[in-house]
Write a protein that holds these residues in place. Sequence first.
Motif, short mmCIF file in Angstrom:
data_model
loop_
_atom_site.label_atom_id
_atom_site.label_comp_id
_atom_site.label_asym_id
_atom_site.label_seq_id
_atom_site.Cartn_x
_atom_site.Cartn_y
_atom_site.Cartn_z
N ARG A 29 0.83 -1.20 0.00
CA ARG A 29 0.00 0.00 0.00
C ARG A 29 0.87 1.25 0.00
O ARG A 29 1.94 1.29 0.61
N ASN A 30 0.42 2.27 -0.70
CA ASN A 30 1.16 3.53 -0.75
C ASN A 30 0.17 4.68 -0.86
O ASN A 30 -1.00 4.49 -1.23
N ALA A 31 0.64 5.85 -0.52
CA ALA A 31 -0.22 7.03 -0.61
C ALA A 31 -0.56 7.30 -2.08
O ALA A 31 0.25 7.02 -2.97
N PRO A 32 -1.75 7.86 -2.35
CA PRO A 32 -2.17 8.10 -3.74
C PRO A 32 -1.21 8.96 -4.54
O PRO A 32 -1.13 8.84 -5.75
N ASP A 33 -0.47 9.85 -3.88
CA ASP A 33 0.41 10.77 -4.60
C ASP A 33 1.86 10.30 -4.63
O ASP A 33 2.77 11.07 -4.94
N THR A 34 2.10 9.03 -4.31
CA THR A 34 3.47 8.49 -4.33
C THR A 34 3.53 7.28 -5.26
O THR A 34 2.55 6.55 -5.40
N PRO A 35 4.68 7.05 -5.91
CA PRO A 35 4.80 5.90 -6.82
C PRO A 35 4.79 4.58 -6.04
O PRO A 35 5.29 4.52 -4.91
N PRO A 36 4.23 3.52 -6.61
CA PRO A 36 4.15 2.22 -5.93
C PRO A 36 5.49 1.49 -5.98
O PRO A 36 5.65 0.49 -6.69
N ILE A 37 6.44 1.97 -5.21
CA ILE A 37 7.79 1.40 -5.25
C ILE A 37 7.82 -0.06 -4.81
O ILE A 37 8.43 -0.91 -5.47
N ALA A 38 7.15 -0.36 -3.70
CA ALA A 38 7.15 -1.74 -3.19
C ALA A 38 6.53 -2.69 -4.20
O ALA A 38 7.01 -3.81 -4.42
N LEU A 39 5.46 -2.25 -4.85
CA LEU A 39 4.81 -3.08 -5.86
C LEU A 39 5.73 -3.29 -7.06
O LEU A 39 5.78 -4.38 -7.62
N GLY A 40 6.45 -2.24 -7.43
CA GLY A 40 7.39 -2.36 -8.54
C GLY A 40 8.49 -3.36 -8.25
O GLY A 40 8.87 -4.15 -9.12
N ILE A 41 8.98 -3.34 -7.01
CA ILE A 41 10.02 -4.31 -6.61
C ILE A 41 9.47 -5.73 -6.68
O ILE A 41 10.16 -6.66 -7.12
N ALA A 42 8.21 -5.90 -6.28
CA ALA A 42 7.59 -7.23 -6.29
C ALA A 42 7.44 -7.75 -7.71
O ALA A 42 7.47 -8.96 -7.95
N VAL A 43 7.26 -6.85 -8.68
CA VAL A 43 7.12 -7.25 -10.07
C VAL A 43 8.48 -7.60 -10.68
O VAL A 43 8.63 -8.62 -11.37
N VAL A 44 9.47 -6.77 -10.43
CA VAL A 44 10.77 -6.89 -11.11
C VAL A 44 11.63 -8.01 -10.51
O VAL A 44 12.31 -8.73 -11.26
N THR A 45 11.61 -8.16 -9.20
CA THR A 45 12.52 -9.10 -8.54
C THR A 45 12.42 -10.53 -9.07
O THR A 45 13.46 -11.15 -9.37
N PRO A 46 11.23 -11.14 -9.17
CA PRO A 46 11.17 -12.52 -9.69
C PRO A 46 11.74 -12.65 -11.09
O PRO A 46 12.38 -13.66 -11.41
N MET A 47 11.52 -11.65 -11.93
CA MET A 47 12.04 -11.72 -13.29
C MET A 47 13.56 -11.63 -13.32
O MET A 47 14.22 -12.35 -14.08
N VAL A 48 14.12 -10.76 -12.50
CA VAL A 48 15.58 -10.64 -12.43
C VAL A 48 16.19 -11.95 -11.93
O VAL A 48 17.20 -12.43 -12.49
N LEU A 49 15.60 -12.54 -10.91
CA LEU A 49 16.11 -13.80 -10.37
C LEU A 49 16.01 -14.92 -11.40
O LEU A 49 16.94 -15.73 -11.55
#
Length: 214
Positions: A29-49
């Motif tokens: 969860r993130n504030a409406p005016d902030t980028p979803p950094i945690a969600l982005g990490i969750a998307v990218v990490t499995p692919m990088v691994l």
Amino acid sequence: MSKYAKLSAGLLAAWLVFSLFSSALHLYRNAPDTPPIALGIAVVTPMVLFLAWFASSPGFRQFVLSLSPRTLTLVQSMRIAGFVFLVLGTYKILPAFFALSAGWGDIAVGATASFAALRLANPAHRKGFIFWQILGIADLVNALALGTLAGVIDPHGIPTTAMTVLPMSYIPTFAVPLFLILHIICIAQARRWPVTRFAAAGNRFQAAMPQGQE
């Protein structure tokens, strides 16, 4: 091969459980005016691994390339469930521009996955098969981009907060990176397919013909 099959199945199960529990704990969860950094990490990490493992382990690479491209492509049929985005957009739970693009894109890919698996997943249709896989990747990347930039595109519009909590958070944290990985595997497999006999025979015949008689 069997050890990689068991290991991969175990890692997929652990990944799914982690995705569900981390979502239940509201880690994305993130504030409406902030980028979803945690969600982005969750998307990218499995692919990088996955890509790192695929590049560094010949055994794992051989196992992955031995999987059935038809089966991997048929899995994409589940994306027909993209109609959920349309429903959430209609009820103004998600921004319309995001819901329409992600929803119809997934529906199109899901609806044509069976055709791609049964008709295109062979050396005779290599280019068409790869092109379909690229379209599937483009749809997912487009949805991720729109979801990430929703606050920039429409600062005062409906946020994409619904995508950071269950059940929708399952999509970006598990389904999307998994679908992207399956697309990548299918493209890697298709690039290794042998030239069809018809094409090879045609090339040999053309090469054997005297100059000026083609």
